[in-house]
Design an enzyme around this catalytic site. Sequence first.
Site, PDB file in Angstrom:
ATOM      1  CB  THR A  17      -1.076   0.088   1.255  1.00  0.00           C
ATOM      2  OG1 THR A  17      -0.455  -0.225   2.455  1.00  0.00           O
ATOM      3  CG2 THR A  17      -2.214  -1.117   1.058  1.00  0.00           C
ATOM      4  N   GLY A  18       2.243   1.213   0.136  1.00  0.00           N
ATOM      5  CA  GLY A  18       2.982   2.331  -0.147  1.00  0.00           C
ATOM      6  C   GLY A  18       3.197   2.722  -1.386  1.00  0.00           C
ATOM      7  CE  LYS A  43      -3.334   1.182   5.715  1.00  0.00           C
ATOM      8  NZ  LYS A  43      -2.127   1.864   4.930  1.00  0.00           N
ATOM      9  CB  ILE A  96      13.425  -3.696  -2.523  1.00  0.00           C
ATOM     10  CG1 ILE A  96      12.691  -4.765  -3.410  1.00  0.00           C
ATOM     11  CG2 ILE A  96      13.916  -2.443  -3.339  1.00  0.00           C
ATOM     12  CD1 ILE A  96      13.704  -5.501  -4.267  1.00  0.00           C
ATOM     13  CB  THR A  97      14.109  -2.016   2.650  1.00  0.00           C
ATOM     14  OG1 THR A  97      12.814  -2.694   2.437  1.00  0.00           O
ATOM     15  CG2 THR A  97      14.394  -0.797   3.594  1.00  0.00           C
ATOM     16  CD  GLU A  98      20.322   2.943  -0.327  1.00  0.00           C
ATOM     17  OE1 GLU A  98      19.407   2.813  -1.245  1.00  0.00           O
ATOM     18  OE2 GLU A  98      21.383   3.360  -0.535  1.00  0.00           O
ATOM     19  CE1 TYR A 159      18.644  -3.512 -12.867  1.00  0.00           C
ATOM     20  CE2 TYR A 159      18.687  -1.104 -12.980  1.00  0.00           C
ATOM     21  CZ  TYR A 159      18.341  -2.107 -12.369  1.00  0.00           C
ATOM     22  OH  TYR A 159      17.788  -2.099 -11.110  1.00  0.00           O
ATOM     23  CD  GLU A 209      29.503  -3.081  -4.542  1.00  0.00           C
ATOM     24  OE1 GLU A 209      29.007  -2.753  -5.900  1.00  0.00           O
ATOM     25  OE2 GLU A 209      29.247  -2.718  -3.596  1.00  0.00           O
ATOM     26  CG  HIS A 247      26.344  -0.587  -2.714  1.00  0.00           C
ATOM     27  ND1 HIS A 247      26.877  -1.349  -3.803  1.00  0.00           N
ATOM     28  CD2 HIS A 247      25.161  -0.043  -2.941  1.00  0.00           C
ATOM     29  CE1 HIS A 247      25.679  -1.444  -4.637  1.00  0.00           C
ATOM     30  NE2 HIS A 247      24.907  -0.609  -4.214  1.00  0.00           N
TER      31      HIS A 247
END
Lengths: 289, 384
Positions: A17-18, A43, A96-98, A159, A209, A247
């Site tokens: 819902t965000g 919700k 996914i959250t950073e 990508y 990396e 990062h």
Amino acid sequence: MSILVDDDTRVVVQGITGGEGNFHAEQMIEYGTNVVAGAVPGKGGQTTAGVPVYDTVEEAAIEENADASVIFVPPAFAGDAIFEALDAPLDLAVAITEGVPTQDMAKVNKRLSEVDTHLIGPNCPGIITPGESKLGILPGNIFSEGNVGLVSRSGTLTYQVVDSLTQRGIGQTTAVGIGGDPIIGTSFVDALELFEQDDETEAVVMCGEIGGEDEEEAAKFIGEHMDTPVAGFIAGRTAPPGKRMGHAGAIVSGSGTGTAESKIEALNDAGVPVGDTPEEVADNVESFL
Amino acid sequence: MKLHEYQAKEVFADAGIPVPESRLASSVEAVVEAVGEIGFPAAVKAQVHVGGRGKAGGIEIVTSEAEAREAAESILGMDLKGYTVERVLVEAGVDFVDELYVGVTMDRAAGEPVAMISTEGGVDIETVAEETPEAIAREQIDPAFGMHPYESRKVVYEAGVEQQFAGDVASILRTLFDLYEDSDASEIEVNPVMITSDDEVVAADAVMNIDDDALFRQPELAEMEEESFENDLERKASEYGFEGANYVRLSGDVGIIGNGAGLVMTTLDLVDYYGGTPANFLDIGGGAKAERVANALDMVFSDENVDSVVFNIFGGITRGDEVAKGINEALEQFDEIPKPVTVRLAGTRAEEGMEILNTDLVTVEKTLESAVQRAVADAAEVNE
């Protein structure tokens, strides 16, 4: 074939819902992902992005047979959301959250050693099996179906490399972005092991990396356990010691661990060619096929 | 976020860890007054976020008012590895017989905290770790349970701390571990813990770094944040919201802007690969809108070392047309473009973006490699 996700993966979106959760739920559905539910405390009973929302992940798992989740929950609540996915239990959680606090991830990491759930991330773009399913924020249009697996700590670098491959007509089995945080769920070794077991994956691209020693461990694993050829790339050759580069995990320590040289050397020793440019990585993959 | 020594010592003292008596001072007179109260010998210690202060001349031991004045005059205002010293901690000198290292940090590979003690205290612990790793006793701590008392004793015994002081040192370690957890620290280090000639155990130095991602739930610590910048550009970056690790200044002449840490690092590496030198790392992040793009360009233009700029975007959630709009808006403000800009857009709405871009103002390249080569050539031309 593919790893971790395919046509049958049934996805619950935590935080649907965000703003971001809603937008990317719609994008995933448009790509063809089997999004079957959302989970947001308080919700339950609503419908968002065309799917029913439940108060808990467990309810979504039971009512809609969900077996995977994508987490778009703010950092303060992300650790809790990951625990909820692990305890539901789901087979796969993609965070996914950073900006998840490191000590929260240490606790999550401990629980991961006790359960069968795969966690991807946090701070990652997600995972995609082209033509079947994507869980996360990857732009689906640059991927194509094929036989190359890809694992990377960075989203946009993924990508870049995928785009080179796709433009040469080289498709992908699955691409997974494992995230740039110091403590993450699925490691390079975990992903490489899954690709090694996948019959359709004929070559793997690994984009690492600076920072930490995951790439060195991956090199050791490749040398000892993999028949599938791997093409490598390491970002951050020009990064000065002691400076974090974007990062949270991308830092060469003052004492000199985590350098690009060390990672490139380890990979070369394991027979992995490491490209100087993303195009060279694509050249190396092409030579394997 | 790094706490200053004086701040970390306040936190330690509140938690019950013995620290020497001290006063914070920002003027020569205040230093003189402080030593008058504390007595001699005393240490005058620069409060800046820099490691190795002692070696760099930022710490002096004084035994008289004249020496205190001299030390204050030399340290206050001095440049310590790029940071100006504005305050010193004046601290009671400790008559010690032994020095230990005590620390708690995250073992990244294990994904667990690790507690460490060494009897080789008072020297650079990274050197000890490299040359005599066996001199550091380590104990992994299960984050689900926290530190069991026996674990604190075990690491103290393994380090070979004298039995007489083992209890006190173990107690300090446990308190530090609780602080580490309760304050979301990424690292706590006391080097040295001193054993005094009176058989006391005191924390003579204090390093405490807090996880930036956890500051939202550490309001008291967040209030202690005193930003310090190595240069005006890093201050400006922070004002623009390119905080933390998203802007890093380097020493070269090709300015670099991009999205996503891995791709920006790769762009830096390519500048180097094609014979140029990167001037900075600047990650505008995902989903950047026009204003952020304009701010990024202003950042890089403000760096006098920069001779050319490469702007590389691979859009996932970032939209190429938004970026192109931002670039145009930013550049249209100039009568003359301050430094040549090369742009490469790919991914989401990249084609729309390329069409929008004003090619009177920027050079457009189709590939990352060609864009970098162009920027390197532009910088080389300026230097001819």
